[in-house]
Motif scaffolding. Sequence first.
Motif, PDB file in Angstrom:
ATOM      1  N   SER A 100       0.505  -1.037  -0.447  1.00  0.00           N
ATOM      2  CA  SER A 100       0.288  -0.144   0.562  1.00  0.00           C
ATOM      3  C   SER A 100       0.481   1.626   0.070  1.00  0.00           C
ATOM      4  O   SER A 100       2.135   1.517   0.449  1.00  0.00           O
ATOM      5  N   GLU A 101       0.318   2.174  -0.654  1.00  0.00           N
ATOM      6  CA  GLU A 101       0.838   3.243  -0.739  1.00  0.00           C
ATOM      7  C   GLU A 101       1.391   4.022   0.688  1.00  0.00           C
ATOM      8  O   GLU A 101       2.101   4.745   1.116  1.00  0.00           O
ATOM      9  N   GLN A 102       0.323   3.976   1.996  1.00  0.00           N
ATOM     10  CA  GLN A 102       0.405   4.138   3.180  1.00  0.00           C
ATOM     11  C   GLN A 102       1.792   3.338   3.766  1.00  0.00           C
ATOM     12  O   GLN A 102       2.866   4.138   4.692  1.00  0.00           O
ATOM     13  N   ALA A 103       1.521   2.129   3.395  1.00  0.00           N
ATOM     14  CA  ALA A 103       2.360   1.792   3.868  1.00  0.00           C
ATOM     15  C   ALA A 103       4.378   1.571   3.288  1.00  0.00           C
ATOM     16  O   ALA A 103       5.730   2.329   4.099  1.00  0.00           O
ATOM     17  N   VAL A 104       4.604   2.470   2.208  1.00  0.00           N
ATOM     18  CA  VAL A 104       5.552   3.034   1.850  1.00  0.00           C
ATOM     19  C   VAL A 104       5.522   4.542   2.272  1.00  0.00           C
ATOM     20  O   VAL A 104       6.691   5.203   2.684  1.00  0.00           O
ATOM     21  N   ARG A 165      15.810   7.884  -0.395  1.00  0.00           N
ATOM     22  CA  ARG A 165      15.721   6.929  -1.520  1.00  0.00           C
ATOM     23  C   ARG A 165      16.624   5.981  -1.241  1.00  0.00           C
ATOM     24  O   ARG A 165      16.552   5.029  -2.184  1.00  0.00           O
ATOM     25  N   ALA A 166      18.013   5.708  -0.319  1.00  0.00           N
ATOM     26  CA  ALA A 166      18.241   4.424  -0.126  1.00  0.00           C
ATOM     27  C   ALA A 166      16.429   3.532   0.329  1.00  0.00           C
ATOM     28  O   ALA A 166      16.835   1.907   0.227  1.00  0.00           O
ATOM     29  N   ALA A 167      15.537   4.255   1.535  1.00  0.00           N
ATOM     30  CA  ALA A 167      14.882   3.661   1.640  1.00  0.00           C
ATOM     31  C   ALA A 167      14.361   2.598   0.643  1.00  0.00           C
ATOM     32  O   ALA A 167      13.550   1.446   0.979  1.00  0.00           O
ATOM     33  N   THR A 168      13.709   3.825  -0.167  1.00  0.00           N
ATOM     34  CA  THR A 168      12.241   3.157  -1.231  1.00  0.00           C
ATOM     35  C   THR A 168      14.013   2.124  -2.548  1.00  0.00           C
ATOM     36  O   THR A 168      12.533   0.614  -2.518  1.00  0.00           O
ATOM     37  N   ASN A 169      15.167   1.934  -2.767  1.00  0.00           N
ATOM     38  CA  ASN A 169      16.086   1.162  -2.300  1.00  0.00           C
ATOM     39  C   ASN A 169      15.521  -0.805  -2.197  1.00  0.00           C
ATOM     40  O   ASN A 169      15.218  -1.577  -2.681  1.00  0.00           O
ATOM     41  N   ALA A 170      16.812  -0.163  -0.827  1.00  0.00           N
ATOM     42  CA  ALA A 170      17.058  -1.629  -0.370  1.00  0.00           C
ATOM     43  C   ALA A 170      15.512  -1.475   0.766  1.00  0.00           C
ATOM     44  O   ALA A 170      15.920  -3.224   0.586  1.00  0.00           O
ATOM     45  N   ARG A 171      15.019  -1.212   1.097  1.00  0.00           N
ATOM     46  CA  ARG A 171      13.957  -1.402   2.232  1.00  0.00           C
ATOM     47  C   ARG A 171      12.203  -2.146   1.251  1.00  0.00           C
ATOM     48  O   ARG A 171      11.421  -2.882   1.589  1.00  0.00           O
TER      49      ARG A 171
END
Length: 191
Positions: A100-104, A165-171
């Motif tokens: 979900s977008e909310q979780a992101v 940016r790191a969180a979107t890629n790695a997590r």
Amino acid sequence: MAVTQSTDNDYLLPCGRGLEEVWERLDDLDGDDHDVSCPHCPAARESLLTLRNATRELIDEPDPPPPDLFGRIMSAVRADVRRSRTVTVDTPLPGAIHVSEQAVATVLRFAADTVDGVRARGCRVRSSEPDDDGEQTIAVEMTIAVRNGEHTIDTLVTAVRERARAATNARIGVRLGTLDITVVDLYEERQ
């Protein structure tokens, strides 16, 4: 002409015992010699127990419905609406993962909060439609408050951008398209 007093003649099991008699002996857990050897009576007994339990649940159901029932239903509907927009996460395995977008947004807020001197205030995530290569990106609008005095705003915003940016890629496993950061407040650290 003889008249029978029982309805068993209408509902005889293949073993010859009437269904009415099985019903009357429903709570007799030990049974008799016939119950031990008969394949039909235990099956009929189980069906009658299921029917009796279902009937009991209907009888025990409160009337009117509990006062918080409407609120619980509406909470579930609202939660479902909030989770309705999802981001597709790439995976090397067959199938797709939808987040979900909310979780992101929650993960990105946490990433911003890890920067010393920054408190995330709001985060809105919107996912794009997959492009021709099937890749999906997200657009993020984030508002933050920064601690007054210790670091420059440019330094803090750069650090938030790197962590997000790191969180979107790695997590999360999605590609960050745009990230708009707005500083909405300054705060003082209380001693």
